[in-house]
Design a protein around this motif. Structure first.
Motif, PDB file in Angstrom:
ATOM      1  N   ILE A  68      35.610  42.113  31.555  1.00 49.04           N
ATOM      2  CA  ILE A  68      36.810  41.468  32.053  1.00 49.04           C
ATOM      3  C   ILE A  68      38.012  41.740  31.142  1.00 49.04           C
ATOM      4  N   VAL A  69      37.808  41.786  29.818  1.00 46.54           N
ATOM      5  CA  VAL A  69      38.942  42.001  28.913  1.00 46.54           C
ATOM      6  C   VAL A  69      39.482  43.433  29.001  1.00 46.54           C
ATOM      7  N   PRO A  70      38.640  44.488  28.935  1.00 43.41           N
ATOM      8  CA  PRO A  70      39.195  45.842  29.109  1.00 43.41           C
ATOM      9  C   PRO A  70      39.883  46.034  30.452  1.00 43.41           C
ATOM     10  N   ARG A  71      39.338  45.462  31.500  1.00 43.71           N
ATOM     11  CA  ARG A  71      39.985  45.572  32.819  1.00 43.71           C
ATOM     12  C   ARG A  71      41.366  44.926  32.793  1.00 43.71           C
ATOM     13  N   THR A  72      41.468  43.792  32.116  1.00 44.13           N
ATOM     14  CA  THR A  72      42.757  43.109  32.038  1.00 44.13           C
ATOM     15  C   THR A  72      43.765  43.930  31.232  1.00 44.13           C
ATOM     16  N   ILE A  73      43.321  44.479  30.113  1.00 42.53           N
ATOM     17  CA  ILE A  73      44.213  45.310  29.301  1.00 42.53           C
ATOM     18  C   ILE A  73      44.708  46.502  30.113  1.00 42.53           C
ATOM     19  N   ARG A  74      43.814  47.126  30.878  1.00 42.52           N
ATOM     20  CA  ARG A  74      44.219  48.280  31.694  1.00 42.52           C
ATOM     21  C   ARG A  74      45.250  47.883  32.740  1.00 42.52           C
ATOM     22  N   ARG A  75      45.058  46.723  33.371  1.00 41.67           N
ATOM     23  CA  ARG A  75      46.031  46.260  34.370  1.00 41.67           C
ATOM     24  C   ARG A  75      47.370  45.941  33.707  1.00 41.67           C
ATOM     25  N   LEU A 120      51.363  47.749  34.134  1.00 42.45           N
ATOM     26  CA  LEU A 120      52.632  47.040  34.286  1.00 42.45           C
ATOM     27  C   LEU A 120      53.568  47.277  33.092  1.00 42.45           C
ATOM     28  N   GLY A 121      53.195  48.216  32.222  1.00 42.75           N
ATOM     29  CA  GLY A 121      54.079  48.601  31.141  1.00 42.75           C
ATOM     30  C   GLY A 121      53.685  48.153  29.757  1.00 42.75           C
TER      31      GLY A 121
END
Length: 251
Positions: free
Chosen positions: A140-147, A151-152
């Motif tokens: 969940i954390v790597p996915r969040t960082i990628r998202r 967004l910049g």
């Protein structure tokens, strides 16, 4: 209600990012949810939860409809919060929220899982993550960082703040479970204070964040299982939920 604030310095002319964690005190819920329970899915009186959530909104200085909750399911799903999201209740079936909106508070509820608040103040992107054992194991954390990067956000500019959670000293699990989590989240397997097999999810997440290029990492070291100031599913079974909240004030 006690809140733990962390505020970024406003050196760029942009609004600071604010991060808050609650504990279990200062609300109106009765035992076993006493007293500042913010979870509406644990069997507490709905009116008490609504009152507690309004108190939280008042402390933050935001309208209650600008607080965005999740229907947390221990998934690796990440959802962006837009203006269209607001006022429609909790975001369904997700365990991380990200946004670029000002005056919108992203809320993660926990009672042993790790609440992770992420911000890139320069890019104007924030996230709130529910990192329980399964969510953390499943990325969940790597996915969040990628998202956030989409967004910049830039990992080197991201600040990560983890709240109180089950500690390795007290989070006892079967050996095969610890090995499984360790295989996906290295650094999380440990020994408890009893000498049994345990998990320290915050330790694993710290290593993971460093590997993702996030260098500015802080954590509240307190253990929800050990401290009765917090709700703990492990300790109590039927219990409430505390919150981690992150938002960007508009002024």
């Amino acid at each position: 209600m006690h809140t733990k604030h962390q505020r970024s310095a406003d050196t760029t002319g942009k609004p600071p990012v604010r991060k808050v964690f609650t504990d279990r005190s200062g609300g109106v819920s009765a035992a076993p949810y006493g007293s500042f329970n913010l979870g509406d899915h644990v069997g507490d009186d709905p009116q008490a939860v609504e009152t507690n959530r309004q108190r939280l909104a008042d402390v933050l200085g935001l309208p209650a409809e600008r607080l965005v909750f999740m229907e947390q399911i221990h998934s690796p799903s990440v959802t962006e919060v837009t203006e269209a999201t607001l006022g429609k209740g909790p975001v369904e079936a997700t365990d991380a929220l990200i946004t670029t909106l000002k005056d919108v508070a992203l809320v993660v509820l926990t009672a042993d899982c790790v609440p992770v608040l992420l911000s890139d103040e320069e890019a104007g992107v924030i996230a709130a993550v529910h990192a329980g054992r399964m969510g953390a194991r499943n990325g969940i954390v790597p996915r969040t960082i990628r998202r956030m990067e989409e967004l910049g956000a830039v990992p080197a500019q991201i600040h990560a703040l983890m709240g109180a959670a089950a500690s390795g000293a007290h989070y006892e699990v079967p050996a095969d479970m610890a090995a499984d989590v360790e295989s996906k989240l290295p650094g999380s397997a440990t020994k408890t204070s009893k000498g049994t097999t345990g998990l320290d999810i915050r330790a694993g997440l710290t290593r993971q964040l460093l590997g993702l290029g996030v260098r500015n990492i802080d954590a509240d070291p307190r253990c929800t299982i050990e401290s009765e100031n917090f709700f703990s599913y492990r300790r109590e079974g039927t219990t409430g939920r505390q919150a981690g909240v992150i938002w960007m004030p508009n002024s």
